[in-house]
Design an enzyme around this catalytic site. Structure first.
Site, PDB file in Angstrom:
ATOM      1  N   ASP A 258     -24.590  13.282 -20.255  1.00 16.46           N
ATOM      2  CA  ASP A 258     -23.766  12.452 -21.145  1.00 16.46           C
ATOM      3  C   ASP A 258     -22.586  11.875 -20.374  1.00 16.46           C
ATOM      4  O   ASP A 258     -21.825  11.078 -20.926  1.00 16.46           O
ATOM      5  CB  ASP A 258     -23.260  13.291 -22.331  1.00 16.46           C
ATOM      6  CG  ASP A 258     -22.532  12.420 -23.348  1.00 16.46           C
ATOM      7  OD1 ASP A 258     -23.139  11.434 -23.801  1.00 16.46           O
ATOM      8  OD2 ASP A 258     -21.366  12.717 -23.675  1.00 16.46           O
ATOM      9  N   GLU A 263     -18.823   6.674 -14.139  1.00 17.32           N
ATOM     10  CA  GLU A 263     -19.037   6.084 -15.466  1.00 17.32           C
ATOM     11  C   GLU A 263     -17.964   5.059 -15.849  1.00 17.32           C
ATOM     12  O   GLU A 263     -18.202   4.188 -16.679  1.00 17.32           O
ATOM     13  CB  GLU A 263     -19.125   7.170 -16.549  1.00 17.32           C
ATOM     14  CG  GLU A 263     -17.815   7.881 -16.836  1.00 17.32           C
ATOM     15  CD  GLU A 263     -17.950   8.884 -17.993  1.00 17.32           C
ATOM     16  OE1 GLU A 263     -18.845   9.743 -17.933  1.00 17.32           O
ATOM     17  OE2 GLU A 263     -17.145   8.791 -18.934  1.00 17.32           O
TER      18      GLU A 263
HETATM   19  P1  NAI Z   1     -11.910  24.353 -23.138  1.00 19.16           P
HETATM   20  O1  NAI Z   1     -10.632  24.107 -22.419  1.00 19.16           O
HETATM   21  O2  NAI Z   1     -11.883  24.945 -24.515  1.00 19.16           O
HETATM   22  O3  NAI Z   1     -12.852  25.290 -22.258  1.00 19.16           O
HETATM   23  C1  NAI Z   1     -13.113  25.122 -20.899  1.00 19.16           C
HETATM   24  C2  NAI Z   1     -13.560  26.467 -20.365  1.00 19.16           C
HETATM   25  O4  NAI Z   1     -13.999  26.260 -19.024  1.00 19.16           O
HETATM   26  C3  NAI Z   1     -12.455  27.517 -20.353  1.00 19.16           C
HETATM   27  O5  NAI Z   1     -12.884  28.697 -20.981  1.00 19.16           O
HETATM   28  C4  NAI Z   1     -12.175  27.718 -18.872  1.00 19.16           C
HETATM   29  O6  NAI Z   1     -11.794  29.047 -18.557  1.00 19.16           O
HETATM   30  C5  NAI Z   1     -13.546  27.374 -18.279  1.00 19.16           C
HETATM   31  N1  NAI Z   1     -13.482  27.080 -16.856  1.00 19.16           N
HETATM   32  C6  NAI Z   1     -12.417  26.644 -16.127  1.00 19.16           C
HETATM   33  N2  NAI Z   1     -12.754  26.566 -14.825  1.00 19.16           N
HETATM   34  C7  NAI Z   1     -14.044  26.961 -14.735  1.00 19.16           C
HETATM   35  C8  NAI Z   1     -14.954  27.120 -13.664  1.00 19.16           C
HETATM   36  N3  NAI Z   1     -14.584  26.873 -12.391  1.00 19.16           N
HETATM   37  N4  NAI Z   1     -16.209  27.549 -13.934  1.00 19.16           N
HETATM   38  C9  NAI Z   1     -16.581  27.823 -15.202  1.00 19.16           C
HETATM   39  N5  NAI Z   1     -15.768  27.717 -16.259  1.00 19.16           N
HETATM   40  C10 NAI Z   1     -14.512  27.280 -16.036  1.00 19.16           C
HETATM   41  O7  NAI Z   1     -12.682  22.950 -23.150  1.00 19.16           O
HETATM   42  P2  NAI Z   1     -13.796  22.446 -24.142  1.00 19.16           P
HETATM   43  O8  NAI Z   1     -13.167  21.830 -25.331  1.00 19.16           O
HETATM   44  O9  NAI Z   1     -14.826  23.490 -24.329  1.00 19.16           O
HETATM   45  O10 NAI Z   1     -14.402  21.238 -23.264  1.00 19.16           O
HETATM   46  C11 NAI Z   1     -15.011  21.475 -22.007  1.00 19.16           C
HETATM   47  C12 NAI Z   1     -15.115  20.174 -21.269  1.00 19.16           C
HETATM   48  O11 NAI Z   1     -16.027  19.319 -21.954  1.00 19.16           O
HETATM   49  C13 NAI Z   1     -13.789  19.355 -21.243  1.00 19.16           C
HETATM   50  O12 NAI Z   1     -12.961  19.750 -20.162  1.00 19.16           O
HETATM   51  C14 NAI Z   1     -14.282  17.945 -21.076  1.00 19.16           C
HETATM   52  O13 NAI Z   1     -14.343  17.640 -19.702  1.00 19.16           O
HETATM   53  C15 NAI Z   1     -15.696  17.979 -21.666  1.00 19.16           C
HETATM   54  N6  NAI Z   1     -15.801  17.188 -22.890  1.00 19.16           N
HETATM   55  C16 NAI Z   1     -16.782  16.240 -22.972  1.00 19.16           C
HETATM   56  C17 NAI Z   1     -16.934  15.481 -24.106  1.00 19.16           C
HETATM   57  C18 NAI Z   1     -18.028  14.465 -24.246  1.00 19.16           C
HETATM   58  O14 NAI Z   1     -17.986  13.638 -25.154  1.00 19.16           O
HETATM   59  N7  NAI Z   1     -19.028  14.478 -23.374  1.00 19.16           N
HETATM   60  C19 NAI Z   1     -16.014  15.624 -25.229  1.00 19.16           C
HETATM   61  C20 NAI Z   1     -15.056  16.708 -25.083  1.00 19.16           C
HETATM   62  C21 NAI Z   1     -14.960  17.440 -23.934  1.00 19.16           C
END
Ligand code: NAI
Length: 328
Positions: A258, A263
């Site tokens: 996605d 992009e």
């Molecule tokens: P979040 O902040 O709730 O969770 C991110 C998690 O990733 C945290 O638990 C953190 O500890 C973990 N993390 C950090 N570094 C890491 C690593 N090196 N290896 C593995 N895990 C690691 O964020 P959320 O809301 O779950 O979103 C995750 C990502 O999804 C966002 O940062 C954003 O880039 C992406 N996203 C994409 C969207 C889309 O439309 N495709 C929409 C919203 C978010």
């Protein structure tokens, strides 16, 4: 107070105009991306609202500051497109929408998994051509398979719960899991174990220095043959060239994206009458076992409504010093 919005889409304008009924700000929408070349167009806006394909590097932020901007209200959860240190040094507040619908992204991730596994994209095209052959469309039961989730934040948690509902075993890797994540009934493992055991790997971590090109040729070599790889996080978490090699060799059996490293030059626009210049993106599209959506995982009614509301609440909190301000 007037607020400038860069990179806006028609659907956002509708949602923001509706949410703004309760706030009464003057919202000025622009469709161009904010970057070093366009920043001069934003003179005297104390607050600027940006999206994921704006480039808020040190130079752009410095220019914004000199032009009067003191708050950037991001309409996204991710903030890898902002030089946070530069913003702090300048004294620009950066706010974001930390959660607007983790369900939207988790459910889209599952949509990619199901479509790739059962080859819905190919079946759809075939049936429209009156080709009712099942040749090459065989899938596998999700029940009993192992799903590795890299990043158990808000989205990863919801994905884990959905996949458990399918009867999958879930492996989780996260260097700093929240208490809510820790409460999940999943197996916490290291990355090599995710790579070695998972039939399906989903990337749900933010893009950071540590996660840039996390999925490179070494990681791919450590994965199961015919692994299904899904990226709904940020494009640069995978090394696109390495993934193309993995697809060519057959090591990667299915790829659902996605998001894409480059992009910003492609997504959110109708480019159907233009010549595609990105050769890597073009190559990705030649594989029958690749599905790409253009950063739409977040795109549900509920999520867009929440993005508009929380962004305006952030702005209100910045202006009035009252209420919740989600700073980065
Ligand atoms: P979040 O902040 O709730 O969770 C991110 C998690 O990733 C945290 O638990 C953190 O500890 C973990 N993390 C950090 N570094 C890491 C690593 N090196 N290896 C593995 N895990 C690691 O964020 P959320 O809301 O779950 O979103 C995750 C990502 O999804 C966002 O940062 C954003 O880039 C992406 N996203 C994409 C969207 C889309 O439309 N495709 C929409 C919203 C978010």
């Amino acid at each position: 107070m007037k607020i400038a919005f860069s990179s806006t889409q028609p659907f956002e304008r509708i949602a923001f105009n509706a949410a703004n009924q309760d706030f009464g700000y003057t919202l000025e929408y622009y469709d161009w991306h904010l970057n070093e070349s366009t920043v001069a167009l934003l003179q005297n806006y104390p607050i600027v609202s940006c999206f994921v394909n704006d480039t808020l590097n040190a130079a752009t932020l410095k220019a914004l500051y000199q032009q009067g901007t003191r708050c950037i209200a991001l309409r996204s959860a991710g903030y890898n497109h902002v030089d946070i240190e530069a913003a702090k040094t300048l004294g620009i507040t950066v706010a974001r929408v930390p959660a607007y619908s983790p369900y939207a992204v988790a459910e889209h991730t599952v949509g990619l998994i199901l479509a790739l596994n059962r080859q819905i994209h190919r079946a759809y095209a075939r049936v429209r051509e009156q080709n009712f052959s099942l040749h090459g469309l065989m899938g596998f039961d999700l029940h009993g398979k192992t799903v590795g989730i890299i990043g158990l934040g808000k989205i990863g948690i919801e994905l884990a719960k959905i996949m458990q509902g399918f009867g999958c075993k879930v492996l989780g890797y996260d260097p700093a899991p929240s208490p809510e994540a820790k409460a999940l009934n999943i197996d916490w493992v290291d990355l090599p174990t995710v790579y070695a055991q998972a039939h399906i790997i989903s990337l749900n971590c933010p893009l950071t220095v540590e996660t840039r090109h996390l999925i490179n040729s070494e990681a791919i070599a450590a994965m199961r043959p015919k692994v299904m790889l899904i990226n709904t996080s940020r494009g640069a978490v995978i090394d696109t060239k390495a993934v193309i090699e993995g697809l060519k060799s057959g090591k990667i059996g299915y790829l659902g994206l996605d998001v894409y490293e480059e992009e910003a030059a492609l997504f959110f626009e109708d480019r159907s009458d233009k010549i595609l210049q990105d050769d890597l993106f073009a190559r990705l599209q030649t594989f029958p076992n690749v599905i790409i959506t253009a950063h739409q995982a977040f795109f549900t009614e509920e999520a867009v409504h929440n993005i508009a509301l929380i962004t305006l609440e952030n702005i209100h909190a910045f202006v009035c010093g009252k209420g919740q301000l989600y700073t980065v």
